[in-house]
Structure formats: structure tokens, C-alpha cells
Design a protein around this motif. Structure first.
Motif, short mmCIF file in Angstrom:
data_model
loop_
_atom_site.label_atom_id
_atom_site.label_comp_id
_atom_site.label_asym_id
_atom_site.label_seq_id
_atom_site.Cartn_x
_atom_site.Cartn_y
_atom_site.Cartn_z
N LEU A 1 92.11 -28.52 -56.39
CA LEU A 1 92.02 -29.98 -56.23
C LEU A 1 90.84 -30.47 -57.07
O LEU A 1 89.71 -30.00 -56.92
CB LEU A 1 91.84 -30.36 -54.77
CG LEU A 1 91.92 -31.83 -54.43
CD1 LEU A 1 93.27 -32.42 -54.83
CD2 LEU A 1 91.70 -32.04 -52.94
N ALA A 2 91.09 -31.41 -57.96
CA ALA A 2 90.08 -31.86 -58.92
C ALA A 2 89.02 -32.77 -58.31
O ALA A 2 87.97 -32.98 -58.91
CB ALA A 2 90.77 -32.57 -60.08
N ILE A 3 89.28 -33.32 -57.13
CA ILE A 3 88.34 -34.24 -56.49
C ILE A 3 88.05 -33.78 -55.07
O ILE A 3 88.75 -32.93 -54.53
CB ILE A 3 88.87 -35.69 -56.46
CG1 ILE A 3 90.17 -35.76 -55.65
CG2 ILE A 3 89.05 -36.24 -57.85
CD1 ILE A 3 90.62 -37.17 -55.33
N GLU A 4 87.03 -34.37 -54.48
CA GLU A 4 86.75 -34.15 -53.07
C GLU A 4 87.24 -35.39 -52.33
O GLU A 4 86.70 -36.48 -52.53
CB GLU A 4 85.24 -33.96 -52.86
CG GLU A 4 84.87 -33.69 -51.44
CD GLU A 4 83.39 -33.38 -51.29
OE1 GLU A 4 82.75 -34.00 -50.42
OE2 GLU A 4 82.88 -32.54 -52.05
N PRO A 5 88.28 -35.26 -51.49
CA PRO A 5 88.81 -36.43 -50.78
C PRO A 5 87.71 -37.09 -49.94
O PRO A 5 86.93 -36.40 -49.27
CB PRO A 5 89.90 -35.84 -49.88
CG PRO A 5 90.26 -34.55 -50.51
CD PRO A 5 89.00 -34.04 -51.16
N THR A 6 87.66 -38.39 -50.01
CA THR A 6 86.63 -39.13 -49.30
C THR A 6 87.19 -40.44 -48.74
O THR A 6 88.32 -40.82 -49.07
CB THR A 6 85.43 -39.40 -50.24
OG1 THR A 6 84.38 -39.99 -49.51
CG2 THR A 6 85.81 -40.29 -51.40
N VAL A 7 86.40 -41.09 -47.92
CA VAL A 7 86.81 -42.38 -47.35
C VAL A 7 87.14 -43.34 -48.50
O VAL A 7 86.40 -43.43 -49.47
CB VAL A 7 85.69 -42.95 -46.46
CG1 VAL A 7 86.04 -44.35 -45.98
CG2 VAL A 7 85.43 -42.02 -45.28
N GLY A 8 88.27 -44.01 -48.39
CA GLY A 8 88.73 -44.92 -49.43
C GLY A 8 89.88 -44.35 -50.24
O GLY A 8 90.58 -45.08 -50.91
N ASP A 9 90.05 -43.02 -50.17
CA ASP A 9 91.19 -42.39 -50.84
C ASP A 9 92.40 -42.47 -49.94
O ASP A 9 92.30 -42.78 -48.75
CB ASP A 9 90.89 -40.92 -51.17
CG ASP A 9 89.81 -40.75 -52.23
OD1 ASP A 9 89.50 -41.73 -52.93
OD2 ASP A 9 89.27 -39.63 -52.34
N PHE A 10 93.57 -42.16 -50.49
CA PHE A 10 94.81 -42.14 -49.74
C PHE A 10 95.46 -40.78 -49.87
O PHE A 10 95.38 -40.15 -50.92
CB PHE A 10 95.78 -43.22 -50.26
CG PHE A 10 95.28 -44.61 -50.04
CD1 PHE A 10 95.59 -45.30 -48.89
CD2 PHE A 10 94.48 -45.23 -50.99
CE1 PHE A 10 95.11 -46.58 -48.68
CE2 PHE A 10 94.00 -46.51 -50.80
CZ PHE A 10 94.31 -47.19 -49.64
#
Length: 121
Positions: A78-87
Motif C-alpha cells: 500500500l503506497a499510503i498510510e490510510p488516515t482520517v479523510g480518506d475513503f
């Protein structure tokens, strides 16, 4: 430096999510340029994940509401770290991330991402 214990935990989490999970998408909205303006840009990132409903004993109506999902997302690939504001898209439904835990026990290696998703309106 990645510690061997956390690398093994990450591999175990990846194996279990791949076996019992599903393919989903984590989408990050990049806000428009403050000077030029425009529309937010949605960037999808493919992910392997396991969505699970919260048990009734955890639903308090404020922090965790009926319909919220606890979503386990593999950190491998996964290229990003899921955070608040993501879906997160799982089971054909879009969930807005309202809370999350990257599970970086050593401060470096993300073993697994556990997020709280609420049905996006």
C-alpha cells in the motif's frame, strides 16, 4: 531499520488478510490549489482488506455508531498510510475513515492498518 519481529508480524497479517480478505480501494482526496482553485483530485490505491462489523457491545452511538465497520488493511504494497479523510471501498460500499491506528509498534514498521469506517454520505 525494520526489526525482524515486526517484519514477521507484517508478513503474517498480510498472509491472513490475503487468505480471508478481499480486494478494495483506499481513496485519498487531494484538495484543490488554494490560489488557482478547482476540484479535489481523487487518487485510488488498491488494497487488500477485511471489513468487519463492530460487536454490539462496542457500539455507543457517539464514537462508534451502528453501521460503522472495523476495516483491517494490509500495509504490504500500500503506497499510503490510510488516515482520517480518506475513503475505503469494501463490499461495494464507500466508507469514510473516521478513526485509525497504523499499528507501528516500533515507530517504523506498519504491521497492519486498522481503521474505523463510516458509510460515506
Amino acid at each position: 531499520m525494520v526489526k525482524p519481529l515486526y517484519a514477521r508480524l507484517q508478513a503474517t497479517a498480510q498472509r491472513l488478510i490475503a487468505k480471508f480478505g478481499q480486494v478494495g480501494v483506499v481513496t485519498r482526496l487531494t484538495p484543490p490549489d488554494p490560489v488557482i482553485g478547482g476540484e479535489p483530485v481523487a487518487t485510488p490505491y488498491p488494497a487488500t482488506l477485511v471489513p468487519m462489523a463492530y460487536e454490539d457491545r462496542y457500539i455507543d452511538g457517539t464514537t462508534i455508531k451502528t453501521g460503522d465497520m472495523q476495516i483491517y488493511i494490509s500495509s504490504v504494497g500500500l503506497a499510503i498510510e490510510p488516515t482520517v479523510g480518506d475513503f475505503v471501498t469494501a463490499n461495494g460500499t464507500d466508507y469514510a475513515i473516521v478513526n485509525g491506528d497504523p499499528n507501528k509498534y516500533d515507530g517504523v514498521t506498519a504491521v497492519i492498518f486498522i481503521v474505523q469506517g463510516r458509510i460515506a454520505a
